[in-house]
Write a protein that holds these residues in place. Structure first.
Motif, PDB file in Angstrom:
ATOM      1  N   PHE A   1      -3.372   6.224  11.590  1.00 48.60           N
ATOM      2  CA  PHE A   1      -4.598   5.709  10.998  1.00 48.60           C
ATOM      3  C   PHE A   1      -4.576   4.187  10.849  1.00 48.60           C
ATOM      4  N   ARG A   2      -5.768   3.608  10.711  1.00 51.47           N
ATOM      5  CA  ARG A   2      -5.965   2.187  10.400  1.00 51.47           C
ATOM      6  C   ARG A   2      -5.306   1.253  11.416  1.00 51.47           C
ATOM      7  N   ASN A   3      -5.250   1.688  12.663  1.00 52.51           N
ATOM      8  CA  ASN A   3      -4.701   0.841  13.729  1.00 52.51           C
ATOM      9  C   ASN A   3      -3.307   0.321  13.406  1.00 52.51           C
ATOM     10  N   ARG A   4      -2.507   1.161  12.772  1.00 51.22           N
ATOM     11  CA  ARG A   4      -1.171   0.719  12.371  1.00 51.22           C
ATOM     12  C   ARG A   4      -0.303   0.353  13.585  1.00 51.22           C
TER      13      ARG A   4
ATOM     14  N   SER B   1       0.811  -1.225   0.000  1.00 57.44           N
ATOM     15  CA  SER B   1       0.000   0.000   0.000  1.00 57.44           C
ATOM     16  C   SER B   1       0.840   1.269   0.000  1.00 57.44           C
TER      17      SER B   1
ATOM     18  N   ARG C   1      -1.459  -3.016  15.140  1.00 60.69           N
ATOM     19  CA  ARG C   1      -1.138  -4.163  14.282  1.00 60.69           C
ATOM     20  C   ARG C   1       0.359  -4.279  13.990  1.00 60.69           C
TER      21      ARG C   1
ATOM     22  N   SER D   1       2.087  -2.351  12.169  1.00 65.33           N
ATOM     23  CA  SER D   1       2.278  -2.061  10.754  1.00 65.33           C
ATOM     24  C   SER D   1       3.162  -0.817  10.643  1.00 65.33           C
TER      25      SER D   1
END
Length: 258
Positions: free
Chosen positions: A207-210, A164, A213, A215
């Motif tokens: 953002f997006r629970n990075r 991504s 996770r 990430s």
């Protein structure tokens, strides 16, 4: 000698976290980036109370770099890179702490790319490479520490997944080529040198629970010239700092040297 780098993402709002980390980690030298405050509003007294002298190169609302030294005032050598007298961004600060030359670096992000911001990133990188050549060859230890906004490879030790991020300026071939050109002068990427086989991320997007996770990306680097690299003992990331209340999106990275 423990030297650290930390993109604080706004020193005014993150000051409690930074002071907390300084008390716990006790680096001898700390390079800070993305201060987002002017020279006049930099919290010098708070750092003095914590036992750190400071030099800084501020910019209201954007950029900004600083060098802190425990129990001693750093000696400023250079603010800003040579090669472009019209560049007003506060992204480079070089200081002397004892025998150590230390630079705090906040390399441009470069997004969106292609475009003028990416062109500026590459031009700034070229100026850094030109200036770093002489620093690398010095007979005394030199460390270039900071947020390079470069993910060096697509491997899991540098990024959780490149899929991504393939159009991001941090992963572009030109960005990576510039970083490799810098390393080819003789610099050692300290964290990669000691932890090439496992993730050592320094940045997790909000953002997006990075963070939750894991990430992450490894974009904060400590580069050592040959004299400093010969003294390398340990390197790491204070990962837990990213998981605290109202954190920066970066975690501090550090090296210890003999």
């Amino acid at each position: 000698m423990k030297i650290a780098t930390f993109n604080v993402n706004g020193i005014t709002s993150r000051l409690p976290r930074v002071l907390e980390w300084l008390e716990e980690s006790k680096p001898d030298v700390a390079c800070l980036q993305e201060l987002k405050t002017s020279d006049a509003t930099f919290p010098e007294m708070a750092f003095q109370a914590a036992g750190y002298g400071a030099v800084w190169h501020g910019q209201k609302g954007f950029n900004g770099v600083a060098v802190l030294a425990r129990d001693t005032p750093p000696n400023e050598i250079r603010r800003g890179l040579p090669g472009d007298p019209d560049d007003t961004h506060s992204r480079y600060l070089e200081a002397q702490v004892g025998e150590w030359t230390v630079a705090s670096i906040y390399l441009p992000n470069g997004n969106p790319q292609p475009g003028p911001k990416f062109d500026y990133k590459l031009a700034w990188f070229a100026r850094l490479i030109a200036h770093a050549a002489e620093l690398c060859e010095r007979p005394s230890p030199v460390i270039l520490a900071g947020d390079y906004n470069v993910v060096a490879t697509n491997e899991v030790h540098d990024i959780y997944s490149a899929k991504s991020w393939m159009h991001d300026a941090l992963l572009q071939p030109e960005t990576r080529a510039a970083y490799q050109k810098l390393l080819s002068q003789g610099w050692t990427d300290a964290i990669h040198k000691l932890h090439a086989d496992k993730p050592m991320y320094t940045f997790w997007d909000y953002f997006r629970n990075r963070w939750e996770r894991n990430s992450g990306l490894r974009i904060d680097h400590l580069l050592l010239n040959p004299v400093a690299a010969a003294r390398l003992q340990a390197a790491g990331v204070d990962r837990d700092v990213r998981g605290r209340d109202k954190p920066s999106d970066h975690a501090p990275a550090w090296v210890t040297l003999d």
